[in-house]
Scaffold this active site. Sequence first.
Site, PDB file in Angstrom:
ATOM      1  N   CYS A 113       0.799  -1.221   0.000  1.00 62.89           N
ATOM      2  CA  CYS A 113       0.000   0.000   0.000  1.00 62.89           C
ATOM      3  C   CYS A 113       0.833   1.273   0.000  1.00 62.89           C
ATOM      4  O   CYS A 113       0.294   2.366  -0.146  1.00 62.89           O
ATOM      5  CB  CYS A 113      -0.941  -0.002   1.197  1.00 62.89           C
ATOM      6  SG  CYS A 113      -2.147  -1.356   1.181  1.00 62.89           S
ATOM      7  N   HIS A 169      -2.969   7.244   2.432  1.00 61.16           N
ATOM      8  CA  HIS A 169      -3.425   5.938   1.977  1.00 61.16           C
ATOM      9  C   HIS A 169      -4.781   5.668   2.616  1.00 61.16           C
ATOM     10  O   HIS A 169      -4.959   5.835   3.822  1.00 61.16           O
ATOM     11  CB  HIS A 169      -2.418   4.861   2.376  1.00 61.16           C
ATOM     12  CG  HIS A 169      -2.945   3.474   2.227  1.00 61.16           C
ATOM     13  ND1 HIS A 169      -3.499   3.001   1.060  1.00 61.16           N
ATOM     14  CD2 HIS A 169      -3.008   2.445   3.123  1.00 61.16           C
ATOM     15  CE1 HIS A 169      -3.879   1.752   1.225  1.00 61.16           C
ATOM     16  NE2 HIS A 169      -3.597   1.395   2.474  1.00 61.16           N
ATOM     17  N   ASN A 221     -10.254   0.163   0.122  1.00 60.02           N
ATOM     18  CA  ASN A 221      -8.796   0.153   0.070  1.00 60.02           C
ATOM     19  C   ASN A 221      -8.355  -0.456  -1.252  1.00 60.02           C
ATOM     20  O   ASN A 221      -8.489  -1.655  -1.463  1.00 60.02           O
ATOM     21  CB  ASN A 221      -8.242  -0.651   1.254  1.00 60.02           C
ATOM     22  CG  ASN A 221      -6.719  -0.683   1.300  1.00 60.02           C
ATOM     23  OD1 ASN A 221      -6.042  -0.270   0.365  1.00 60.02           O
ATOM     24  ND2 ASN A 221      -6.181  -1.201   2.387  1.00 60.02           N
TER      25      ASN A 221
END
Length: 339
Positions: free
Chosen positions: A116, A257, A287
């Site tokens: 990520c 993020h 996500n």
Amino acid sequence: MGKINAIITGIGGYVPDYVLNNEELSRMVDTSDEWITTRVGIKERRILTEEGLGTSYMARKAAKQLIQKTGVDPDTIDALIVTTTTPDYKFPSTASIVVGKLGLKNAFAFDLEAACCGFLYTLDLAGSMIQSGRYKKIIVIGADKMSSLVDYTDRATCVLFGDGAGAVLVEGTEEEGVGIQNAYLRTDGKGLPFLHMKAGGSVCPPSHFTVDHRLHYLYQEGRTVFRYAVTYMSDDVCEIMKRNNLKAADIDWIIPHEANRRIIEAVAKRAEIPLDKVLINIDHYGNTSAATIPLAIWDNEAKLKKGDNIIFTAFGAGFVHGASFYKWAYDGDKVATKK
């Protein structure tokens, strides 16, 4: 020739058409809209459902939109980097597939895997390449088909992830006061037990056993990951502010993020940044791993003004984490397009 600064000159994005909302998920696994919204702040996520399409498809769509928006000559692209955890194949690289599909004749291409944190790492790498003077134009793409790793019988993880891609064009300029200013990037190496996919790599290659025991899905110990994410992202934002003599009032935007709304809120609170300065789109995308930050830029391009002080921050498997300070280089409302 003066100092070369590396700037983002355009953004493109792509998310699949299919929307998987919380109500539909509640028919697939023991969960509810209230349970999901309260814990992670997600209402829906986009899923690439078409047979035979993978990460390269979304990456290509995002890059194609980027090229069209910026009007850049494809033959002038020096390099294309795809950061992803979900490559189409073990080899060749997803980036090589994208270059071929786009017909970029003069670009070399490679993948970078940093979970990520991938976009954060890759943007800094591309910036250094531009600042060296050896390269003029680089496309950076964050793309992930997280649905390919998700176990839709595991309510703790299946509610979190979606699919998507975002692409930026990084170029050089001698203009002062814009572009990549500084980065604080780290890897602590503690994360393997808490966030991984157990099978499919060289340690545990695919076999009947690994398939039968459902070892090809994402595994996460949520509480541990949450704790580390809040601590690292908060500390990293504070560190990058300290290194650049920035106060909360100096920051125009935090672009984090998008893993969990509670993580984002905790980071903003610890850094003493008002939540209205934080760009959040996790509610409708979930996500998307390496794609979250560029998709947040894509969604909010019209809000960004030349000279805006922006902090990017991310955390991912490994554990990888960091933050970077960037000064926006153009007025986004002049070029933003509807999705």
